[in-house]
Enzyme design. Sequence first.
Site, PDB file in Angstrom:
ATOM      1  N   GLY A   3      15.678  -1.501 -15.325  1.00  0.00           N
ATOM      2  CA  GLY A   3      14.370  -1.547 -15.328  1.00  0.00           C
ATOM      3  C   GLY A   3      13.377  -1.444 -16.669  1.00  0.00           C
ATOM      4  O   GLY A   3      12.648  -2.380 -16.957  1.00  0.00           O
ATOM      5  N   ASN A  49      25.591   5.491 -12.317  1.00  0.00           N
ATOM      6  CA  ASN A  49      24.753   6.016 -13.444  1.00  0.00           C
ATOM      7  C   ASN A  49      24.193   7.175 -12.782  1.00  0.00           C
ATOM      8  O   ASN A  49      23.767   7.305 -11.666  1.00  0.00           O
ATOM      9  CB  ASN A  49      23.419   4.925 -13.486  1.00  0.00           C
ATOM     10  N   GLU A 107      24.672   6.457 -18.363  1.00  0.00           N
ATOM     11  CA  GLU A 107      24.668   5.350 -17.804  1.00  0.00           C
ATOM     12  C   GLU A 107      26.049   4.537 -17.579  1.00  0.00           C
ATOM     13  O   GLU A 107      27.077   4.873 -18.429  1.00  0.00           O
ATOM     14  CB  GLU A 107      24.118   4.159 -18.646  1.00  0.00           C
ATOM     15  N   ARG A 108      26.507   3.976 -16.541  1.00  0.00           N
ATOM     16  CA  ARG A 108      27.440   3.165 -16.468  1.00  0.00           C
ATOM     17  C   ARG A 108      27.599   1.933 -17.290  1.00  0.00           C
ATOM     18  O   ARG A 108      26.689   1.260 -17.613  1.00  0.00           O
ATOM     19  CB  ARG A 108      27.444   2.398 -14.917  1.00  0.00           C
ATOM     20  N   CYS A 142      16.420   5.309 -18.859  1.00  0.00           N
ATOM     21  CA  CYS A 142      17.171   4.235 -17.846  1.00  0.00           C
ATOM     22  C   CYS A 142      15.761   4.044 -16.871  1.00  0.00           C
ATOM     23  O   CYS A 142      15.633   5.082 -16.221  1.00  0.00           O
ATOM     24  CB  CYS A 142      18.290   5.099 -17.094  1.00  0.00           C
ATOM     25  N   GLY A 163      17.063   4.347 -13.161  1.00  0.00           N
ATOM     26  CA  GLY A 163      17.451   6.009 -13.146  1.00  0.00           C
ATOM     27  C   GLY A 163      16.422   6.584 -12.927  1.00  0.00           C
ATOM     28  O   GLY A 163      16.260   7.625 -11.992  1.00  0.00           O
TER      29      GLY A 163
HETATM   30  N1  LIG Z   1      23.744   0.771 -16.842  1.00  0.00           N
HETATM   31  C1  LIG Z   1      23.079   0.156 -15.633  1.00  0.00           C
HETATM   32  C2  LIG Z   1      22.197  -0.981 -16.134  1.00  0.00           C
HETATM   33  C3  LIG Z   1      21.112  -0.645 -16.955  1.00  0.00           C
HETATM   34  C4  LIG Z   1      20.166  -0.004 -16.301  1.00  0.00           C
HETATM   35  C5  LIG Z   1      19.066   0.818 -17.420  1.00  0.00           C
HETATM   36  N2  LIG Z   1      19.141   0.696 -18.717  1.00  0.00           N
HETATM   37  C6  LIG Z   1      17.717   0.588 -16.786  1.00  0.00           C
HETATM   38  O1  LIG Z   1      16.761   0.738 -17.581  1.00  0.00           O
HETATM   39  O2  LIG Z   1      17.516   0.593 -15.627  1.00  0.00           O
HETATM   40  C7  LIG Z   1      24.135  -0.356 -14.457  1.00  0.00           C
HETATM   41  O3  LIG Z   1      25.180  -0.807 -15.003  1.00  0.00           O
HETATM   42  O4  LIG Z   1      23.762  -0.216 -13.354  1.00  0.00           O
END
Ligand SMILES: N[C@H](CCC[C@H](N)C(=O)O)C(=O)O
Length: 279
Positions: A73, A193, A211-212, A220, A223
């Site tokens: 996002g 996540n 976060e994953r 996130c 998130g």
């Molecule tokens: N770690 C997340 C990807 C980045 C999501 C986060 N940084 C955002 O802004 O949505 C995943 O592997 O699903």
Amino acid sequence: MLQFTKMEGIGNDYVYMDGIHQRVPMDATFISKISDRHFGIGSDGLIVILESEVADFKMRMFNLDGSEGKMCGNGIRCFAKFVYDEHLTKKTTLQIETLSGIKTCELKIENGEVTSVTVDMGKPVTTCREIPVVYDQEEMIDDELVINGIKYRGTAVSMGNPHLVIYRDNLDFNLEKIGPHFEKDPMFPESVNTEFVQVIDEKHLKMRVWERGSGETHACGTGACAVMYASYLNHLCGPEADVELLGGHLQIAYRDGHIFMTGPARTTFRGYIQEEDYR
Ligand SMILES: N[C@H](CCC[C@H](N)C(=O)O)C(=O)O
């Protein structure tokens, strides 16, 4: 030489590379080395701008461990700003192809500058099979689960990537200690996540995230959307909420079955690296 732009969306910062006009390496070694905050550029991961057959552009996003995320996002807001600022498009409404489908981004331009971006993040998904979560019910909505021998109540939501939302009275706890147990638990076949939420009131939610593939980040975006929708399902907020994260605030709305996210996008610096220095 590889040209890069460093950008952040409320502190969730990535290295952005134009993969249309240069060959961008996308292997885990390169990504984790450039993401290192002491020996590299320093970031939560890498985002690559590519051509698309089905949309204006294609976004590929990689966490700092090199794992590829299906959606980001904060990243997609900065992506939209990048392609506008780099004159790759004149459009202010952009369709961006991601591994979780095509997302529509509306750029807000003030005095020629992109000041914020609104993204239609699509439909939230709560069926465990699709998230995926291995669970004995079709959905996990304020239901019990055990992680590393500890009982929690959680709500599982996919925003194109998997999220587990857990409510707490306060956010002053050792996330570093418990976060990895959620990320590695076999009940999440594609990892997860995990968001920890303190409900301030029905229009204001405060959260931290593990976060994953990146650990605790300042924010996130997917998130925040999962948190808002989970809170709406649990009657803890209305159809609009301000979500407060470590790095700043996002405005999240649930309308016509879709989640909309509005927030800032900022360029911090530009530079060049030699690929061989990160091998
Ligand atoms: N770690 C997340 C990807 C980045 C999501 C986060 N940084 C955002 O802004 O949505 C995943 O592997 O699903």
